[in-house]
Scaffold this motif. Sequence first.
Motif, PDB file in Angstrom:
ATOM      1  N   ALA A  92      -4.789 -10.182 -16.220  1.00 30.44           N
ATOM      2  CA  ALA A  92      -3.905  -9.129 -16.733  1.00 30.44           C
ATOM      3  C   ALA A  92      -4.150  -7.819 -15.993  1.00 30.44           C
ATOM      4  CB  ALA A  92      -4.108  -8.954 -18.236  1.00 30.44           C
ATOM      5  N   GLN A  93      -5.404  -7.512 -15.728  1.00 27.14           N
ATOM      6  CA  GLN A  93      -5.729  -6.270 -15.018  1.00 27.14           C
ATOM      7  C   GLN A  93      -5.183  -6.302 -13.586  1.00 27.14           C
ATOM      8  OE1 GLN A  93      -9.915  -5.419 -14.673  1.00 27.14           O
ATOM      9  NE2 GLN A  93      -9.558  -3.350 -13.932  1.00 27.14           N
ATOM     10  N   GLU A  94      -5.328  -7.419 -12.902  1.00 30.32           N
ATOM     11  CA  GLU A  94      -4.790  -7.532 -11.544  1.00 30.32           C
ATOM     12  C   GLU A  94      -3.271  -7.406 -11.546  1.00 30.32           C
ATOM     13  OE1 GLU A  94      -7.888 -10.487  -9.217  1.00 30.32           O
ATOM     14  OE2 GLU A  94      -6.558 -11.369 -10.737  1.00 30.32           O
ATOM     15  N   LEU A  95      -2.633  -8.008 -12.538  1.00 35.03           N
ATOM     16  CA  LEU A  95      -1.179  -7.910 -12.636  1.00 35.03           C
ATOM     17  C   LEU A  95      -0.740  -6.473 -12.893  1.00 35.03           C
ATOM     18  CD1 LEU A  95      -0.532 -11.143 -14.700  1.00 35.03           C
ATOM     19  CD2 LEU A  95       0.376 -10.681 -12.409  1.00 35.03           C
ATOM     20  N   GLU A  96      -1.429  -5.787 -13.795  1.00 33.67           N
ATOM     21  CA  GLU A  96      -1.092  -4.389 -14.087  1.00 33.67           C
ATOM     22  C   GLU A  96      -1.259  -3.513 -12.853  1.00 33.67           C
ATOM     23  OE1 GLU A  96      -3.603  -3.623 -17.453  1.00 33.67           O
ATOM     24  OE2 GLU A  96      -2.213  -4.585 -18.854  1.00 33.67           O
ATOM     25  N   GLN A  97      -2.343  -3.714 -12.115  1.00 34.77           N
ATOM     26  CA  GLN A  97      -2.556  -2.951 -10.885  1.00 34.77           C
ATOM     27  C   GLN A  97      -1.479  -3.276  -9.854  1.00 34.77           C
ATOM     28  OE1 GLN A  97      -6.564  -4.075  -9.876  1.00 34.77           O
ATOM     29  NE2 GLN A  97      -7.475  -2.423 -11.085  1.00 34.77           N
ATOM     30  N   GLY A  98      -1.141  -4.555  -9.751  1.00 38.75           N
ATOM     31  CA  GLY A  98      -0.097  -4.973  -8.816  1.00 38.75           C
ATOM     32  C   GLY A  98       1.256  -4.385  -9.173  1.00 38.75           C
ATOM     33  N   ILE A  99       1.562  -4.350 -10.454  1.00 34.93           N
ATOM     34  CA  ILE A  99       2.830  -3.773 -10.920  1.00 34.93           C
ATOM     35  C   ILE A  99       2.892  -2.293 -10.578  1.00 34.93           C
ATOM     36  CG2 ILE A  99       4.099  -3.127 -13.022  1.00 34.93           C
ATOM     37  CD1 ILE A  99       3.168  -5.939 -14.127  1.00 34.93           C
ATOM     38  N   GLU A 100       1.806  -1.604 -10.828  1.00 36.24           N
ATOM     39  CA  GLU A 100       1.754  -0.174 -10.504  1.00 36.24           C
ATOM     40  C   GLU A 100       1.951   0.041  -9.000  1.00 36.24           C
ATOM     41  OE1 GLU A 100      -1.545   3.362 -10.623  1.00 36.24           O
ATOM     42  OE2 GLU A 100      -1.463   2.017 -12.361  1.00 36.24           O
ATOM     43  N   GLY A 101       1.283  -0.776  -8.202  1.00 37.18           N
ATOM     44  CA  GLY A 101       1.436  -0.671  -6.751  1.00 37.18           C
ATOM     45  C   GLY A 101       2.846  -1.004  -6.291  1.00 37.18           C
ATOM     46  N   LEU A 102       3.438  -2.031  -6.878  1.00 40.54           N
ATOM     47  CA  LEU A 102       4.797  -2.421  -6.496  1.00 40.54           C
ATOM     48  C   LEU A 102       5.820  -1.360  -6.892  1.00 40.54           C
ATOM     49  CD1 LEU A 102       4.738  -6.237  -7.283  1.00 40.54           C
ATOM     50  CD2 LEU A 102       5.113  -5.173  -5.034  1.00 40.54           C
ATOM     51  N   GLN A 103       5.573  -0.651  -7.983  1.00 40.99           N
ATOM     52  CA  GLN A 103       6.467   0.444  -8.356  1.00 40.99           C
ATOM     53  C   GLN A 103       6.447   1.522  -7.276  1.00 40.99           C
ATOM     54  OE1 GLN A 103       4.824   1.162 -12.258  1.00 40.99           O
ATOM     55  NE2 GLN A 103       6.443  -0.025 -13.274  1.00 40.99           N
ATOM     56  N   GLY A 104       5.259   1.799  -6.746  1.00 42.61           N
ATOM     57  CA  GLY A 104       5.149   2.752  -5.636  1.00 42.61           C
ATOM     58  C   GLY A 104       5.833   2.238  -4.383  1.00 42.61           C
ATOM     59  N   GLU A 105       5.663   0.941  -4.089  1.00 48.85           N
ATOM     60  CA  GLU A 105       6.308   0.336  -2.925  1.00 48.85           C
ATOM     61  C   GLU A 105       7.826   0.390  -3.063  1.00 48.85           C
ATOM     62  OE1 GLU A 105       4.911  -0.663  -0.150  1.00 48.85           O
ATOM     63  OE2 GLU A 105       2.823  -0.570  -0.820  1.00 48.85           O
ATOM     64  N   LEU A 106       8.310   0.147  -4.268  1.00 52.06           N
ATOM     65  CA  LEU A 106       9.749   0.186  -4.516  1.00 52.06           C
ATOM     66  C   LEU A 106      10.305   1.574  -4.232  1.00 52.06           C
ATOM     67  CD1 LEU A 106      12.316  -1.243  -5.501  1.00 52.06           C
ATOM     68  CD2 LEU A 106      11.647  -0.632  -7.835  1.00 52.06           C
ATOM     69  N   GLN A 107       9.617   2.596  -4.716  1.00 59.15           N
ATOM     70  CA  GLN A 107      10.078   3.966  -4.457  1.00 59.15           C
ATOM     71  C   GLN A 107      10.016   4.280  -2.963  1.00 59.15           C
ATOM     72  OE1 GLN A 107      11.591   6.099  -6.686  1.00 59.15           O
ATOM     73  NE2 GLN A 107      12.092   7.047  -4.742  1.00 59.15           N
TER      74      GLN A 107
END
Length: 144
Positions: free
Chosen positions: A108-123
Amino acid sequence: MYIFNKCRVVLLCILMATSLISCDENAVLRDQYNALFTEVIDLHDELMPKMSELTNLEEQLEAKDSLGQADQQILENLKKADSRMMDWMHDFTDTYVKDRTPVAKMTAQELEQGIEGLQGELQEVKDLRDFTHKSLDEATTTLK
């Protein structure tokens, strides 16, 4: 003995329910991660065909006999858009494609970190898309 078995069954049911709930939380996170990853890749796929157009317009501008300051800025923006795309792709691949843990095995922690990173990548890729389109439009208008 009968009460002991009932308690064991109830405890087992509670453990199974707790396990399923935590799995469901990870499933939601995995879905969110995968959706963001797909959105980022879709934007990348939208931009990739524009790279040859960038190069073509760069060549046309460089072939002009003389470039005014505005033309030089437009040419610089085309080169910058191309460079930013190449840098972004390299960084994204290193972070989200090469040697990464499969999504199904992420905590869950890796997924949350990945989601946060992907949000930055998306922007970042949205900003890159906007800059690329603006640069292409300016160059096309200048070359008409």
